[in-house]
Design a protein around this motif. Structure first.
Motif, PDB file in Angstrom:
ATOM      1  N   ASN A  46      58.323 -38.913 -37.464  1.00 26.35           N
ATOM      2  CA  ASN A  46      57.278 -40.330 -37.362  1.00 26.35           C
ATOM      3  C   ASN A  46      55.951 -39.874 -36.490  1.00 26.35           C
ATOM      4  N   ILE A  47      55.945 -39.025 -35.624  1.00 23.77           N
ATOM      5  CA  ILE A  47      54.835 -38.493 -34.959  1.00 23.77           C
ATOM      6  C   ILE A  47      54.233 -37.168 -35.423  1.00 23.77           C
ATOM      7  N   VAL A  48      54.837 -36.293 -35.160  1.00 18.29           N
ATOM      8  CA  VAL A  48      54.722 -34.706 -35.659  1.00 18.29           C
ATOM      9  C   VAL A  48      54.682 -34.688 -36.933  1.00 18.29           C
ATOM     10  N   GLY A  49      55.686 -35.170 -37.852  1.00 21.03           N
ATOM     11  CA  GLY A  49      55.517 -34.800 -39.257  1.00 21.03           C
ATOM     12  C   GLY A  49      54.245 -35.609 -39.828  1.00 21.03           C
ATOM     13  N   VAL A  50      54.113 -36.796 -39.519  1.00 16.49           N
ATOM     14  CA  VAL A  50      52.625 -37.552 -39.901  1.00 16.49           C
ATOM     15  C   VAL A  50      51.529 -36.708 -39.682  1.00 16.49           C
ATOM     16  N   ALA A  51      51.304 -36.319 -38.404  1.00 21.26           N
ATOM     17  CA  ALA A  51      50.419 -35.779 -37.983  1.00 21.26           C
ATOM     18  C   ALA A  51      49.978 -34.305 -38.600  1.00 21.26           C
ATOM     19  N   GLN A  52      51.179 -33.749 -38.895  1.00 24.52           N
ATOM     20  CA  GLN A  52      51.022 -32.295 -39.432  1.00 24.52           C
ATOM     21  C   GLN A  52      50.657 -32.636 -40.972  1.00 24.52           C
ATOM     22  N   ALA A  53      51.019 -33.405 -41.669  1.00 21.72           N
ATOM     23  CA  ALA A  53      50.826 -33.960 -43.020  1.00 21.72           C
ATOM     24  C   ALA A  53      49.247 -34.275 -43.232  1.00 21.72           C
ATOM     25  N   ILE A  54      48.748 -34.991 -42.066  1.00 21.25           N
ATOM     26  CA  ILE A  54      47.498 -35.253 -42.341  1.00 21.25           C
ATOM     27  C   ILE A  54      46.632 -34.074 -42.129  1.00 21.25           C
ATOM     28  N   CYS A  55      46.870 -33.208 -41.112  1.00 21.47           N
ATOM     29  CA  CYS A  55      46.084 -32.134 -40.683  1.00 21.47           C
ATOM     30  C   CYS A  55      46.068 -30.977 -41.753  1.00 21.47           C
ATOM     31  N   LEU A  56      47.214 -30.705 -42.310  1.00 20.53           N
ATOM     32  CA  LEU A  56      47.311 -29.848 -43.569  1.00 20.53           C
ATOM     33  C   LEU A  56      47.125 -30.178 -44.722  1.00 20.53           C
ATOM     34  N   GLY A  57      47.424 -31.624 -45.393  1.00 22.23           N
ATOM     35  CA  GLY A  57      47.247 -32.021 -46.511  1.00 22.23           C
ATOM     36  C   GLY A  57      46.152 -33.023 -46.617  1.00 22.23           C
ATOM     37  N   GLY A  58      45.489 -33.421 -45.547  1.00 18.67           N
ATOM     38  CA  GLY A  58      44.352 -34.359 -45.825  1.00 18.67           C
ATOM     39  C   GLY A  58      44.967 -35.767 -45.584  1.00 18.67           C
ATOM     40  N   TYR A  59      43.888 -36.814 -45.437  1.00 21.29           N
ATOM     41  CA  TYR A  59      44.154 -38.065 -45.007  1.00 21.29           C
ATOM     42  C   TYR A  59      44.826 -38.809 -46.120  1.00 21.29           C
ATOM     43  N   GLY A  60      44.832 -38.069 -47.408  1.00 19.13           N
ATOM     44  CA  GLY A  60      45.607 -38.915 -48.600  1.00 19.13           C
ATOM     45  C   GLY A  60      47.120 -38.662 -48.491  1.00 19.13           C
ATOM     46  N   ALA A  61      47.628 -37.835 -47.649  1.00 22.98           N
ATOM     47  CA  ALA A  61      49.129 -37.602 -47.473  1.00 22.98           C
ATOM     48  C   ALA A  61      49.641 -38.914 -46.934  1.00 22.98           C
ATOM     49  N   VAL A  62      48.946 -39.818 -46.213  1.00 21.83           N
ATOM     50  CA  VAL A  62      49.367 -41.131 -45.802  1.00 21.83           C
ATOM     51  C   VAL A  62      49.782 -41.924 -46.851  1.00 21.83           C
ATOM     52  N   ALA A 118      45.879 -42.438 -34.816  1.00 19.13           N
ATOM     53  CA  ALA A 118      45.227 -41.060 -34.707  1.00 19.13           C
ATOM     54  C   ALA A 118      43.942 -41.067 -35.571  1.00 19.13           C
ATOM     55  N   MET A 119      43.733 -41.611 -36.853  1.00 21.30           N
ATOM     56  CA  MET A 119      42.663 -41.681 -37.506  1.00 21.30           C
ATOM     57  C   MET A 119      41.490 -42.450 -36.978  1.00 21.30           C
ATOM     58  N   ALA A 120      42.210 -43.559 -36.362  1.00 18.15           N
ATOM     59  CA  ALA A 120      41.180 -44.586 -35.859  1.00 18.15           C
ATOM     60  C   ALA A 120      40.416 -44.058 -34.650  1.00 18.15           C
ATOM     61  N   SER A 121      40.648 -42.778 -34.111  1.00 20.69           N
ATOM     62  CA  SER A 121      40.137 -42.404 -32.919  1.00 20.69           C
ATOM     63  C   SER A 121      38.991 -41.422 -33.360  1.00 20.69           C
ATOM     64  N   GLY A 122      38.698 -41.268 -34.524  1.00 17.50           N
ATOM     65  CA  GLY A 122      37.535 -40.406 -34.977  1.00 17.50           C
ATOM     66  C   GLY A 122      37.992 -38.997 -34.656  1.00 17.50           C
ATOM     67  N   VAL A 123      38.981 -38.274 -34.251  1.00 13.22           N
ATOM     68  CA  VAL A 123      39.192 -36.906 -33.683  1.00 13.22           C
ATOM     69  C   VAL A 123      39.434 -36.605 -35.405  1.00 13.22           C
ATOM     70  N   GLU A 124      38.832 -35.246 -35.706  1.00 19.41           N
ATOM     71  CA  GLU A 124      38.989 -34.652 -36.864  1.00 19.41           C
ATOM     72  C   GLU A 124      40.405 -33.854 -36.830  1.00 19.41           C
ATOM     73  N   ALA A 125      41.135 -34.171 -38.256  1.00 21.29           N
ATOM     74  CA  ALA A 125      42.178 -33.397 -38.449  1.00 21.29           C
ATOM     75  C   ALA A 125      42.194 -32.170 -38.766  1.00 21.29           C
ATOM     76  N   THR A 126      42.470 -31.218 -38.031  1.00 23.18           N
ATOM     77  CA  THR A 126      42.308 -29.603 -38.546  1.00 23.18           C
ATOM     78  C   THR A 126      43.781 -29.163 -38.485  1.00 23.18           C
ATOM     79  N   GLU A 127      43.835 -27.897 -38.877  1.00 27.28           N
ATOM     80  CA  GLU A 127      44.976 -26.983 -38.940  1.00 27.28           C
ATOM     81  C   GLU A 127      45.370 -26.674 -37.622  1.00 27.28           C
ATOM     82  N   GLU A 128      44.481 -26.551 -36.525  1.00 33.93           N
ATOM     83  CA  GLU A 128      44.902 -26.236 -35.308  1.00 33.93           C
ATOM     84  C   GLU A 128      45.329 -27.299 -34.522  1.00 33.93           C
TER      85      GLU A 128
END
Length: 465
Positions: free
Chosen positions: A73-89, A313-323
């Motif tokens: 619920n934390i890491v999996g979601v974050a990884q999906a967004i960072c690797l797959g893009g915001y549409g993964a949600v 995560a997304m509301a913060s404005g921090v860019e989702a990157t692979e790193e």
């Protein structure tokens, strides 16, 4: 690693995407969109009390939710967004919405074919309805083996890794040394509950899960309110990126669709055949009641808690990157408001999430070990198994990220490939039970189930006669 990655690529696109979405849509239509039409009824059922000494619907829900609501619920979601893009949600939402119907079917079947222990308690799961209703002991054994490997090895090692990974942001973290220390502490604490058996697992999860879920969602709501002006952009990013057809139809492993399906399945487990092991333990007057409860669990997991992670995560404005893929993305997001305390909050959350995930997972493994032995295994065997499980938790803390996720993805895919076809073949029985339930509700009754009323062979049932 490359071979495993390639195999997972084929398994999830197109095989599992077609199976999960296809089956979910089929069950949704056949049940009359019960995810919406009977949502209120699922909440009512949750409040029912069991007979004294029995497992309540709420307790069974908490065991399944302990496994569902975990580090994914934390890491999996974050990884999906960072690797797959915001549409993964978006695709995680879709998997949850239609997956709720799959969760209903599999858990209702688990209740119908649950078995009675020597002590009078109920137990069951996919292996039992596969053997009893489909008449295949071999397929039931195969599913049990897949589940044991998935949860005792894949998911538990991944949960341990995800929790440990959240500590990399701290100055005291030393690669190799710190991971072993953290893994050791988690293994010892989890081991205390694991060695106590199923009753202690149920007690621990029914206490911790509601507490941690409320705190986590409250933090998400704070972040949303704090960054409310940015929320329209969040939704725009989710929906615009969800339909990147060039990536989707190119079958890219990193597309929003594939990542959303992978992490959505890992998070809510709808259709995997795991939650039915908890559902079968509940004391209810009608199998449909527990099917509705497990349907609600899928919504709670993905539409509430996974969305909470995504929005904060997304509301913060921090860019989702692979790193930043993983815990780091959420930690950096919270740090924009809370500074160093944002890191600490996620580390504490992951610690609790990992702990309850481990307990819920091993509850399922216990059920399948009982199935393989055709009775409760000896105390010596269970002690050895639990010591091995504790060792795997310890070793998982130092795994490589790519290996940890790929092993878990592969193993849970095997479970789906056995369970979904099985519940498709047996779905008419669950649908008949649903019809019986609705008719009794409409007649103003508290539904009670008798197997022969829907044409079941009572010789195959331990209950409902």
């Amino acid at each position: 690693m490359d071979l495993l990655l390639k195999v997972n690529g084929y398994l999830y696109y197109p095989i599992l995407i077609i199976i999960l979405i296809g089956a979910g849509l089929y069950f949704t239509v056949r049940t009359g969109f019960l995810q919406i039409s009977m949502f209120g009824e699922s909440l009512r059922v949750l409040r029912e009390k069991p007979h004294e000494g029995e497992v309540s619907s709420f307790q069974a829900l908490m065991v399944s939710t302990a496994s569902r609501v975990g580090t994914g619920n934390i890491v999996g979601v974050a990884q999906a967004i960072c690797l797959g893009g915001y549409g993964a949600v978006f695709w995680m939402w879709i998997i949850a919405l239609i997956g709720g119907a799959s969760a209903f079917i599999e858990s209702t079947l688990a209740q119908i074919y649950k078995r009675r222990s020597e002590k009078g308690n109920s137990y069951g799961g996919p292996s039992y309805y596969i053997e009893v209703a489909l008449g295949s002991r071999k397929l039931g054994v195969l599913f049990a083996i897949f589940l044991i490997l998935t949860y005792a090895v894949g998911f538990n090692m991944l949960a341990s890794f995800n929790m440990t990974d959240s500590f990399r942001v701290y100055d005291f973290f030393v690669e190799g040394k710190t991971t072993w220390i953290i893994g050791g502490i988690l293994a010892v604490v989890a081991g205390f509950c694991i060695l106590g058996g199923g009753k202690r697992i149920i007690k621990a999860t029914s206490t911790v899960v509601p507490f941690m879920g409320i705190i986590f969602v409250a933090m998400a709501l704070f972040m949303i309110v704090k960054n409310i002006a940015y929320m329209p952009t969040v939704f725009k990013n989710i929906f615009s990126d969800a339909f990147n057809f060039q990536a989707i139809f190119g079958g890219l492993a990193g597309s929003a669709l594939v990542q959303g399906v992978k992490r959505g399945l890992y998070s809510n487990e709808a259709g995997m055949g795991s939650a039915p092991n908890a559902a079968a333990s509940a004391d209810v007057s009608h199998p449909v009641k527990q099917g509705l409860v497990q349907m609600f669990s899928v919504f709670l997991d993905t539409l509430v808690i996974c969305s909470a992670t995504a929005f904060m995560a997304m509301a913060s404005g921090v860019e989702a990157t692979e790193e930043l893929a993983g815990a780091a993305y959420v930690q950096e997001s919270l740090a924009t408001v809370f500074g160093h305390y944002g890191y600490v909050f996620i580390s504490l959350s992951l610690t609790l999430f990992a702990f309850t995930t481990l307990l819920g997972n091993l509850y399922y493994v216990d059920s399948c070990l009982n199935y393989l032995h055709k009775k409760s295994p000896s105390k010596t065997f269970m002690l050895c198994y639990r010591l091995v499980a504790i060792l795997l938790i310890f070793l998982g803390s130092s795994m490589k990220m790519e290996l940890a996720w790929n092993v878990a993805d592969f193993l849970m895919a095997l479970m789906v490939l056995v369970n979904i076809p099985s519940i498709l073949l047996l779905s008419n029985q669950a649908l008949a039970a649903l019809k019986d339930y609705k008719e009794q509700v409409q007649a103003g009754k508290d539904p009670h189930f008798i197997g022969r009323d829907i044409g079941l062979d009572e010789s195959k049932l331990d209950y409902w006669k």
